[in-house]
Motif scaffolding. Sequence first.
Motif, PDB file in Angstrom:
ATOM      1  N   ALA A 242      20.387  30.010  26.971  1.00 43.31           N
ATOM      2  CA  ALA A 242      20.405  30.210  25.551  1.00 43.31           C
ATOM      3  C   ALA A 242      21.905  30.867  25.253  1.00 43.31           C
ATOM      4  O   ALA A 242      21.802  30.517  23.564  1.00 43.31           O
ATOM      5  CB  ALA A 242      19.985  31.246  25.429  1.00 43.31           C
ATOM      6  N   GLU A 243      22.771  31.194  25.563  1.00 45.67           N
ATOM      7  CA  GLU A 243      24.064  30.815  25.583  1.00 45.67           C
ATOM      8  C   GLU A 243      25.023  29.656  24.846  1.00 45.67           C
ATOM      9  O   GLU A 243      24.986  30.644  23.128  1.00 45.67           O
ATOM     10  CB  GLU A 243      25.276  31.626  26.191  1.00 45.67           C
ATOM     11  CG  GLU A 243      26.475  32.267  26.052  1.00 45.67           C
ATOM     12  CD  GLU A 243      27.531  32.537  26.716  1.00 45.67           C
ATOM     13  OE1 GLU A 243      28.654  32.437  26.257  1.00 45.67           O
ATOM     14  OE2 GLU A 243      26.457  33.249  27.675  1.00 45.67           O
ATOM     15  N   ARG A 244      24.649  28.778  24.775  1.00 42.92           N
ATOM     16  CA  ARG A 244      24.651  28.081  24.408  1.00 42.92           C
ATOM     17  C   ARG A 244      24.460  27.280  22.297  1.00 42.92           C
ATOM     18  O   ARG A 244      24.805  26.651  21.867  1.00 42.92           O
ATOM     19  CB  ARG A 244      25.045  26.434  24.667  1.00 42.92           C
ATOM     20  CG  ARG A 244      25.898  26.260  25.992  1.00 42.92           C
ATOM     21  CD  ARG A 244      25.801  24.546  26.911  1.00 42.92           C
ATOM     22  NE  ARG A 244      24.325  24.208  27.548  1.00 42.92           N
ATOM     23  CZ  ARG A 244      23.925  24.643  28.685  1.00 42.92           C
ATOM     24  NH1 ARG A 244      25.337  25.360  29.764  1.00 42.92           N
ATOM     25  NH2 ARG A 244      22.587  24.044  28.681  1.00 42.92           N
ATOM     26  N   ARG A 245      22.993  27.259  23.098  1.00 44.77           N
ATOM     27  CA  ARG A 245      21.843  27.262  21.823  1.00 44.77           C
ATOM     28  C   ARG A 245      23.114  29.291  20.423  1.00 44.77           C
ATOM     29  O   ARG A 245      23.093  28.697  19.930  1.00 44.77           O
ATOM     30  CB  ARG A 245      21.025  27.991  21.792  1.00 44.77           C
ATOM     31  CG  ARG A 245      20.057  27.257  20.435  1.00 44.77           C
ATOM     32  CD  ARG A 245      18.095  27.863  21.082  1.00 44.77           C
ATOM     33  NE  ARG A 245      17.877  26.377  21.633  1.00 44.77           N
ATOM     34  CZ  ARG A 245      18.011  26.326  22.945  1.00 44.77           C
ATOM     35  NH1 ARG A 245      17.349  27.400  23.496  1.00 44.77           N
ATOM     36  NH2 ARG A 245      17.388  25.212  22.534  1.00 44.77           N
ATOM     37  N   LEU A 246      22.958  29.924  20.902  1.00 42.82           N
ATOM     38  CA  LEU A 246      23.882  31.117  20.232  1.00 42.82           C
ATOM     39  C   LEU A 246      25.139  30.778  19.582  1.00 42.82           C
ATOM     40  O   LEU A 246      25.157  30.602  18.477  1.00 42.82           O
ATOM     41  CB  LEU A 246      24.156  32.277  20.659  1.00 42.82           C
ATOM     42  CG  LEU A 246      23.167  33.330  20.504  1.00 42.82           C
ATOM     43  CD1 LEU A 246      22.684  34.154  22.051  1.00 42.82           C
ATOM     44  CD2 LEU A 246      22.526  33.438  19.540  1.00 42.82           C
ATOM     45  N   LYS A 247      25.836  30.332  20.778  1.00 44.73           N
ATOM     46  CA  LYS A 247      27.758  29.098  20.032  1.00 44.73           C
ATOM     47  C   LYS A 247      26.888  28.066  19.049  1.00 44.73           C
ATOM     48  O   LYS A 247      27.949  28.452  18.003  1.00 44.73           O
ATOM     49  CB  LYS A 247      28.038  28.952  21.588  1.00 44.73           C
ATOM     50  CG  LYS A 247      28.269  29.932  22.897  1.00 44.73           C
ATOM     51  CD  LYS A 247      29.261  29.849  23.453  1.00 44.73           C
ATOM     52  CE  LYS A 247      30.143  30.574  24.646  1.00 44.73           C
ATOM     53  NZ  LYS A 247      30.063  30.146  25.648  1.00 44.73           N
ATOM     54  N   ASP A 248      25.866  27.431  19.056  1.00 42.26           N
ATOM     55  CA  ASP A 248      26.151  26.336  18.276  1.00 42.26           C
ATOM     56  C   ASP A 248      26.197  26.346  17.193  1.00 42.26           C
ATOM     57  O   ASP A 248      26.264  26.119  16.009  1.00 42.26           O
ATOM     58  CB  ASP A 248      25.065  25.348  18.972  1.00 42.26           C
ATOM     59  CG  ASP A 248      25.819  24.429  20.599  1.00 42.26           C
ATOM     60  OD1 ASP A 248      26.953  25.139  19.881  1.00 42.26           O
ATOM     61  OD2 ASP A 248      25.051  24.070  21.188  1.00 42.26           O
ATOM     62  N   TYR A 249      24.782  27.529  17.006  1.00 36.35           N
ATOM     63  CA  TYR A 249      24.337  28.211  15.619  1.00 36.35           C
ATOM     64  C   TYR A 249      25.140  28.773  15.178  1.00 36.35           C
ATOM     65  O   TYR A 249      25.410  28.681  13.902  1.00 36.35           O
ATOM     66  CB  TYR A 249      22.919  28.930  15.713  1.00 36.35           C
ATOM     67  CG  TYR A 249      21.753  29.175  15.402  1.00 36.35           C
ATOM     68  CD1 TYR A 249      20.766  28.500  14.981  1.00 36.35           C
ATOM     69  CD2 TYR A 249      22.163  30.024  13.667  1.00 36.35           C
ATOM     70  CE1 TYR A 249      19.795  28.077  14.023  1.00 36.35           C
ATOM     71  CE2 TYR A 249      21.186  30.086  12.833  1.00 36.35           C
ATOM     72  CZ  TYR A 249      20.204  29.460  13.611  1.00 36.35           C
ATOM     73  OH  TYR A 249      19.453  29.625  11.229  1.00 36.35           O
ATOM     74  N   PHE A 250      26.154  29.874  15.416  1.00 36.11           N
ATOM     75  CA  PHE A 250      26.690  30.422  14.944  1.00 36.11           C
ATOM     76  C   PHE A 250      28.130  29.766  14.568  1.00 36.11           C
ATOM     77  O   PHE A 250      28.785  30.422  13.754  1.00 36.11           O
ATOM     78  CB  PHE A 250      26.824  32.359  15.104  1.00 36.11           C
ATOM     79  CG  PHE A 250      25.464  32.367  15.210  1.00 36.11           C
ATOM     80  CD1 PHE A 250      24.981  32.850  13.609  1.00 36.11           C
ATOM     81  CD2 PHE A 250      24.711  33.015  15.717  1.00 36.11           C
ATOM     82  CE1 PHE A 250      23.924  33.610  13.522  1.00 36.11           C
ATOM     83  CE2 PHE A 250      23.389  33.902  15.433  1.00 36.11           C
ATOM     84  CZ  PHE A 250      22.927  33.850  14.277  1.00 36.11           C
TER      85      PHE A 250
END
Length: 906
Positions: A242-250
Amino acid sequence: MSSQALYQPPEIPESDPVAIKAAAMDTRVTPMMAQYVEIKAANPDCLLFYRMGDFYELFFDDAEIASRALGIVLTKRGKHQGHDIPMCGVPIDRADDYLQRLIGLGHRVAVCEQMEDPAEAKKRGAKSVVRRDVVRLVTPGTITEERLLDPGRPNFFLAVARRRVSETEWRYGLAAVDISTGHFALSETDGPGLPAEIARFEPREILLPDSIQDDAELAAFWRETRASITPLSRDGLDPASAERRLKDYFGVATLDSFGSFDRAAISAAGSALFYIEKTQIGSRPVLNPPTRGQSGSALAIDAATRANLELTRTLSGERAGSLLAAIDCTVTPGGARLLAERLAGPLTGADAIRDRHDAVSFLVENNVLREGVRRILKRSPDLARALSRLGLGRGGPRDLACVRDGLFAARDLGALLAQTELPREFADAAEVLGALPTAIADRLAAALADELPLLRRDGGFVRPSYDPNLDELRELQQDSRRFIAALQSRYATETGCRTLRVKHNHMIGYYVEVPQNVGEDLLKEPWKATFVHRQTMAGAMRFSTVELGELESKIASASDRALRIELGLFDTMAGELVGLSAEIASGAEAMAVVDVTAGLAELAVQLDWVRPIIDDGLAFDIKGGRHPVVEAALKRDGQSFIANDSNLSGIDGGHILLITGPNMGGKSTYLRQNALIVVLAQMGAFVPAKQAHIGIVDRLFSRVGAADDLARGRSTFMVEMVETAAILNQATARSLVILDEIGRGTATFDGLSIAWAAIEHLHEANRCRALFATHFHELTALADRLERIENATLKVTEWNNEVVFLHEVVPGAADRSYGLQVARLAGLPPAVVERARTILTELERTDRESPKQALLDDLPLFAVPVRPPSTAVERDALREALGDIDPDQMTPREALEALYRLKSEA
């Protein structure tokens, strides 16, 4: 019938070759239908809107469901396995209306579009199918279309995750996302606080991992919620992914700049982004970076209390008549949404609340500035939602204009606010508005025409003289039209046919149409060399000419090239706005803050509301308090509201006001108005009172009114007890509790004993501020035994044998409830009322001869357990004695004797 099962061949005897051949022919499907089944199989949980020309078509079960839900005609298209294939469709230009109805009924829709021009498909072969694919999933929480959304209400979907903190406790993380505005908020709570936290966001859709949805302790809550529940698998929900997805999105290397988040909140945020990617299919909505609400930073209000107090909608589900409708003086959609959010989640931090009050006071005292602010804001459209549609690729020319007009309003508002010294909340907003990149608004004003089409594919939205190449092509189109008119005139003169017309359709392009008798002549010399026969119609004939063909090619080329230029300009402008989305979104938020503040100031001035005193103590002192909704209704009828005081202030614990009085006397109104004053004060508004001093309330509980829950097998009394249990188990010394008629849904002695015990528990265990209305007059004796309980009653008088309700709260206790008078006013037959009066007189005489008050006066008070629970296994004589008692088989006298016996053994 599932899509996977649509084309299973029927069972046939192997020895019957005729049947085998017939079955084979019957199970053959057209390429188009085979494509449909493949796409439907990939989206089994959605109704599939399958694009065919100018319609979205639905087949099989989807068609039957949609025809019932939408009230449209169910037809058929071909056969399968000897049965007709059900079909229905909706026109493209009205699809939003049908989507709104389907989403409102809880359906999910997969929108399948044609991904190429039919002419391109024909180049691959006569039987080739136009490529189609699902471009988005439309669900209650992910809609962005303006016509599908309530402009004054956020459209949240909520992702929920959790982590275990002990053997019996969980920590829950919530991610609330409104993709129509880019709002992205994270919060955390414990298990008991989960329902209140979800109710604060009022989501349209909730995403639940299997583990949470299958939790037996929460199953009833998920069944009761109004939101659509969408299950998620367990995969991909761990904090690391989930943290990786957040970093990638923003596009960030770390989440530290966003704040510190609990692992459960990060998991919820990752689930929310996963769902956005799944439903938007390649489109990337513009989201603000996630913000985190501190645990306990918002006043906890559970769903039952919200419903009882009618904060955002009435018990019947209407906005009209709610507190939100009564206080909404905003003039922009963004301001209306922010007001609803603040009302749903009042603050619990005294400093933050005072900052909001400072801003409201500033505009209350500056009438000219307030009027100027509201005048500018009225020009501002829905900036946030227009920007979101552009970011998703669903925007049109009017969305560009929305952003243009919103930026102009923001620039003017920033300039107005910069002229004076501002309180903190306004100063922050003014700083954001002053930094907005408004130069792009000037470019948009130069580029966009005065009259704009809804869809960009219609063209015509770029202003003349903005682009020379576009002007040249448009001039060519206009010249071509003039040439067509001249050509028609020449042909009519040469043939001598005054009714000759040059027309156009999509099948044969431009053509010459003449009456049939003239057409017969055109088939002969000398005309046959010029006019080529195309069609014979009833009473008319159609011809083409070389000149028309050349002209059509020139017009089509000019039109296509002009549209390509316009679409390119649109993409450039939209891309530039999306690149500035962070700054523009901040400006939209700042304008919403100013709008809410100005609206609350206008409300205070118009209705004579006052600024409350807010601190961290346990004060609750209201002078001349009024119910904002009831007062507004009375004012419309030319009547005045009777204001009342309320003082529950305490030092070592809140006071309890025990209210008795007549039916129809105004007890429920009095209870609710004090709760609403707390909500208004802590959301940052002024309040309807002469004075108000309120110590911060952390949780607000209200049990007012009666309702059953037949679907779950709960009587009115059971619902009452469930809600009362939640209050007694969760209320703290900082809470405010509103209770009305506890215990009235069962036998008199049962109800009286429950109400008695509940008051003692509130006093001794919860130690909270409370308003407790009752018709059990025996309870008024508690004021002499418990130091923080005071009696109050609603005044009533009788005049000419008529009861008159004065709606005034005064110290003291009522001696009767005037139920017979209310029954007579309600229209009960006079004989029934008279008979009831006779029975009441007899019952009162019997009670005087053997009063129960003396027994109640001798009851020992509630004792708060102070010993910690023991972990050792030992004999507990008191528990064993309790285990031998069956209260359902005891009379009230036997129960009282058993209680004394247990007291002596303790």
